[in-house]
Design an enzyme around this catalytic site. Structure first.
Site, PDB file in Angstrom:
ATOM      1  N   ARG A 121      -1.008  -4.266 -23.595  1.00  0.00           N
ATOM      2  CA  ARG A 121      -0.120  -5.350 -24.007  1.00  0.00           C
ATOM      3  C   ARG A 121      -0.597  -6.647 -23.376  1.00  0.00           C
ATOM      4  O   ARG A 121      -0.898  -6.686 -22.174  1.00  0.00           O
ATOM      5  CB  ARG A 121       1.308  -5.051 -23.547  1.00  0.00           C
ATOM      6  CG  ARG A 121       2.273  -6.145 -23.960  1.00  0.00           C
ATOM      7  CD  ARG A 121       3.691  -5.819 -23.612  1.00  0.00           C
ATOM      8  NE  ARG A 121       3.942  -5.935 -22.178  1.00  0.00           N
ATOM      9  CZ  ARG A 121       5.131  -5.703 -21.622  1.00  0.00           C
ATOM     10  NH1 ARG A 121       6.140  -5.311 -22.385  1.00  0.00           N
ATOM     11  NH2 ARG A 121       5.308  -5.836 -20.337  1.00  0.00           N
ATOM     12  N   ARG A 169       1.202  -2.498 -19.177  1.00  0.00           N
ATOM     13  CA  ARG A 169       1.779  -3.826 -18.925  1.00  0.00           C
ATOM     14  C   ARG A 169       0.773  -4.644 -18.108  1.00  0.00           C
ATOM     15  O   ARG A 169       0.744  -4.540 -16.874  1.00  0.00           O
ATOM     16  CB  ARG A 169       3.079  -3.696 -18.141  1.00  0.00           C
ATOM     17  CG  ARG A 169       4.242  -3.094 -18.928  1.00  0.00           C
ATOM     18  CD  ARG A 169       5.463  -3.006 -18.018  1.00  0.00           C
ATOM     19  NE  ARG A 169       6.702  -2.821 -18.743  1.00  0.00           N
ATOM     20  CZ  ARG A 169       7.316  -1.647 -18.886  1.00  0.00           C
ATOM     21  NH1 ARG A 169       6.793  -0.563 -18.380  1.00  0.00           N
ATOM     22  NH2 ARG A 169       8.467  -1.569 -19.541  1.00  0.00           N
ATOM     23  N   CYS A 222       8.135   1.997 -26.853  1.00  0.00           N
ATOM     24  CA  CYS A 222       7.691   1.997 -25.460  1.00  0.00           C
ATOM     25  C   CYS A 222       8.798   1.560 -24.514  1.00  0.00           C
ATOM     26  O   CYS A 222       8.607   1.513 -23.305  1.00  0.00           O
ATOM     27  CB  CYS A 222       6.451   1.119 -25.283  1.00  0.00           C
ATOM     28  SG  CYS A 222       6.708  -0.559 -25.842  1.00  0.00           S
ATOM     29  N   ASN A 252      14.022  -2.087 -24.268  1.00  0.00           N
ATOM     30  CA  ASN A 252      14.574  -2.729 -23.065  1.00  0.00           C
ATOM     31  C   ASN A 252      15.042  -4.147 -23.385  1.00  0.00           C
ATOM     32  O   ASN A 252      16.111  -4.573 -22.961  1.00  0.00           O
ATOM     33  CB  ASN A 252      13.520  -2.788 -21.947  1.00  0.00           C
ATOM     34  CG  ASN A 252      12.959  -1.423 -21.629  1.00  0.00           C
ATOM     35  OD1 ASN A 252      13.542  -0.419 -22.012  1.00  0.00           O
ATOM     36  ND2 ASN A 252      11.823  -1.371 -20.947  1.00  0.00           N
ATOM     37  N   HIS A 287       0.808  -1.214   0.000  1.00  0.00           N
ATOM     38  CA  HIS A 287       0.000   0.000   0.000  1.00  0.00           C
ATOM     39  C   HIS A 287       0.838   1.259   0.000  1.00  0.00           C
ATOM     40  O   HIS A 287       0.503   2.238  -0.635  1.00  0.00           O
ATOM     41  CB  HIS A 287      -0.917   0.015   1.216  1.00  0.00           C
ATOM     42  CG  HIS A 287      -2.062  -0.909   1.055  1.00  0.00           C
ATOM     43  ND1 HIS A 287      -2.833  -0.922  -0.080  1.00  0.00           N
ATOM     44  CD2 HIS A 287      -2.555  -1.856   1.867  1.00  0.00           C
ATOM     45  CE1 HIS A 287      -3.754  -1.832   0.060  1.00  0.00           C
ATOM     46  NE2 HIS A 287      -3.612  -2.425   1.216  1.00  0.00           N
ATOM     47  N   ARG A 326      19.838  -7.290 -19.337  1.00  0.00           N
ATOM     48  CA  ARG A 326      19.411  -5.954 -18.902  1.00  0.00           C
ATOM     49  C   ARG A 326      19.430  -5.767 -17.391  1.00  0.00           C
ATOM     50  O   ARG A 326      19.380  -4.646 -16.900  1.00  0.00           O
ATOM     51  CB  ARG A 326      18.023  -5.609 -19.479  1.00  0.00           C
ATOM     52  CG  ARG A 326      16.896  -6.442 -18.944  1.00  0.00           C
ATOM     53  CD  ARG A 326      15.639  -6.298 -19.806  1.00  0.00           C
ATOM     54  NE  ARG A 326      14.591  -5.552 -19.131  1.00  0.00           N
ATOM     55  CZ  ARG A 326      13.349  -5.434 -19.587  1.00  0.00           C
ATOM     56  NH1 ARG A 326      13.016  -5.981 -20.754  1.00  0.00           N
ATOM     57  NH2 ARG A 326      12.451  -4.756 -18.933  1.00  0.00           N
ATOM     58  N   GLU A 369      10.989  -6.332 -30.257  1.00  0.00           N
ATOM     59  CA  GLU A 369      11.966  -6.362 -29.164  1.00  0.00           C
ATOM     60  C   GLU A 369      12.905  -7.565 -29.273  1.00  0.00           C
ATOM     61  O   GLU A 369      13.724  -7.808 -28.395  1.00  0.00           O
ATOM     62  CB  GLU A 369      11.261  -6.333 -27.801  1.00  0.00           C
ATOM     63  CG  GLU A 369      10.193  -7.385 -27.602  1.00  0.00           C
ATOM     64  CD  GLU A 369       9.469  -7.264 -26.263  1.00  0.00           C
ATOM     65  OE1 GLU A 369       9.958  -6.568 -25.371  1.00  0.00           O
ATOM     66  OE2 GLU A 369       8.409  -7.888 -26.129  1.00  0.00           O
TER      67      GLU A 369
END
Ligand code: PEP
Ligand code: MG
Length: 589
Positions: free
Chosen positions: A343, A307, A513, A465, A200, A476, A442
């Protein structure tokens, strides 16, 4: 957590980046409020009074929560206020109530003792779970436990009101009601021992737009009230007792952040257009639907990447069609006139939901991931496609497929989509039959086949990425070889150029993106290469827009041409740094 550096009392702890930004201030230490329970047996004649005390406390806690919920709804928004729904449900849970009443009546326990033991039992079960989501729910239980016991004991001390000046809050854990009791104007950031991106405190910090780092494990036992602390919510670290040099460096960075924030109000509603009139789509990347507010307030024209993976990660069971439909619809309704690109799940790699068994693999990032899982688990894919299609009636929804490495996969995805459409048609459920479908570029094989792929889809979105890691063979997430992970590498730039040309030749738009789209050093190059859409982290929206609005498209083309002649990433970086320093002195680079 690692201790990276010890120097004259100054040291760094690494945790989980929970909310972006930088805070420098003194520590306000929230020590866990130890609940003192009277464990002496209650005389039988007093049991009825204990039952009454318990019932009253539950009622007071409910009223208090309702008031708190309204206050949060007004101050922060309806979405954040929903956090308290779980608390209301716990207060109404018949099993918890019955077990507590039984413990009072049959075991002669005081109301506080009986309720404490009941709640502790459920807390222990959650404690044993290693799932981040359940860890996050422990704070709900603790919050309710503390609240009710406080009412049983008639103790109304509000320890949080002790916060006088501005401070960063350090705590072992923070419950939602702790967070909202705090005066937002005085809270500069949060750093907690427990929690992660699902807790939270992370959600609240993001909607309060203050930095937060969670999962710091020992922080609260290492600092004292009043200690100086830097919270770096971008890098996910805190610096305790920073030295003068570090302080100066962070103050400078912080000033830059403030400046960007101030410019926000000016640039936020301006169009994203080059000096000579070329319009560029500027949208936001989202991981949670509660980040929609931040995307809007930073001026996003839609969502370029949602995502959806986190919907699967946040639950023990597979998310149902209805749950997904609600989540997607919520976002789409916030952007009824702008594109919202959802996505499909990108699980596997380092994202392992409880509900799908992904066996351990030698190379998970080259393994059973993303669309490969979707195509094998048609049942799960079908539920997601149906939910996205249903949400498409509320706006301009587009579907984006991750990790495509061959044409065959696209064709199979399209077949799955047609199947979902015909099911909905038969069931008379409305959806947009012309929904756009795009793929993420990608994987290098997809980049090299971009012309053929583009013929099958409505748009391409470059995911740098992963593209950088696969093209340069650089993990990565591996810090040791991070110096090799460069999106300004000439090979990456050449590949991006070819993807954009291939897309345009086939008449489809090409966006990006991956994080490269949020890098101001890359913006002019990407504009010059004719990228149609930038989807960036909300915080960077104004900065990227400012750069785009300050250049002629033809000038950006010249820059891109020049950059493509370089042989090393270092040359590109130096060249771009020089240009940015000269033309955009006022931006963070
Ligand atoms: C990418 O790979 O560039 C991307 C945007 O996807 P993710 O970071 O979720 O792998
Ligand atoms: Mg990716």
């Amino acid at each position: 957590m690692t201790t990276n550096h010890k120097n004259q009392g100054s040291f760094v702890l690494k945790g989980i980046a929970a909310s972006p930004g930088i805070a420098i201030s003194k520590v306000f230490l929230l020590r866990g409020e130890a609940v003192k329970i009277d464990t002496t047996q209650v005389e039988s004649s007093e049991l009825e009074a204990e039952v009454q005390k318990f019932n009253n406390a539950i009622q007071k806690a409910k009223n208090e929560l309702r008031a708190l919920q309204n206050r949060v709804a007004q101050r922060i928004g309806q979405e954040s206020a929903k956090i308290f729904d779980v608390h209301q449900l716990l207060l109404e849970d018949s099993i918890i109530i019955e077990e507590t009443l039984d413990a009072i009546k049959k075991e002669n326990k005081s109301a506080g003792h009986a309720f404490y033991d009941t709640m502790q039992k459920y807390q222990n079960t959650l404690d044993e779970s290693s799932v981040e989501y359940f860890q996050g729910r422990i704070s709900d239980l603790k919050d309710v436990k503390r609240r009710v016991i406080r009412h049983i004991q008639g103790d109304r001390t509000d320890y949080l009101s002790k916060l006088e000046g501005s401070a960063v809050i350090v705590a072992r854990d923070l419950t939602p009601s702790d967070t909202v009791m705090l005066d937002k104007r005085k809270v500069l950031g949060f750093a907690t021992d427990l929690g992660g991106r699902f807790s939270h405190v992370a959600i609240m910090a993001r909607s309060m737009e203050v930095p937060a780092v969670a999962g710091l494990r020992r922080l609260s036992s290492l600092v004292q009230e009043g200690d100086r602390l830097i919270i770096d919510g971008n890098a996910g670290k805190v610096i305790i007792h920073p030295d003068e040099k570090t302080l100066t460096q962070y103050r400078r960075l912080q000033e830059k952040y403030y400046e960007v924030e101030q410019r926000l109000s000016i640039i936020r509603d301006l169009p994203c257009i080059t000096l000579d009139g070329k319009e560029i789509e500027l949208s936001a990347n989202l991981e949670f639907s509660d980040e929609v507010e931040s995307a809007k307030s930073h001026g996003a024209n839609g969502i370029g990447l949602y995502r959806s993976d986190y919907i699967y990660l946040a639950k023990k069971d597979l998310p149902t069609e209805e749950e997904q439909f609600e989540e997607y619809s919520k976002i789409v309704k916030e952007f009824p006139n702008d594109p919202v690109i959802i996505r499909t799940m990108d699980l596997g790699g380092d994202k392992h939901p409880q509900s799908i068994l992904i066996p351990p693999e030698e190379n998970p990032f080259l393994g059973w991931r993303a669309v490969r899982i979707s195509l094998e688990r048609e049942d799960i894919f079908n539920v997601q496609l149906r939910a996205i299609l249903r949400a498409s009636v509320f706006g301009n929804v587009k579907i984006l497929i991750p990790m495509i490495s061959s044409l065959q996969e696209i064709l199979e995805c399209k077949t799955a989509l047609e199947k979902a459409k015909s099911e909905l048609r038969e069931e008379d459920i409305p959806f947009n039959p012309d929904i756009d479908v795009g793929v993420m570029i990608e994987v290098p094989s997809a980049a090299l086949l971009a012309d053929k792929i583009a013929r099958e889809v409505d748009f391409l979105s470059i995911g740098t990425n992963d593209l950088v890691q696969y093209l340069l063979a650089v993990d990565r997430g591996n810090e040791r070889i991070a110096y090799l992970y460069k999106h300004l590498h000439p090979a990456v730039l050449r590949m991006i150029k070819d993807i954009i040309i291939a897309g345009h030749q086939q008449g489809v738009w090409v966006g990006m993106c991956g994080e490269m789209a949020s890098d101001p050093l890359a913006t002019l190059i990407l504009v010059g290469l004719d990228l149609d859409e930038f989807s960036v982290s909300p915080f960077y929206l104004p900065e990227i827009k400012k750069i785009i609005r300050s250049v002629d498209h033809s000038e950006a083309e010249r820059i891109a041409e020049r950059v493509l002649e370089f042989e090393t990433a270092c040359e590109v970086e130096k060249f771009m740094t020089r240009i940015m320093r000269k033309n955009f002195k006022d931006l963070i680079i």
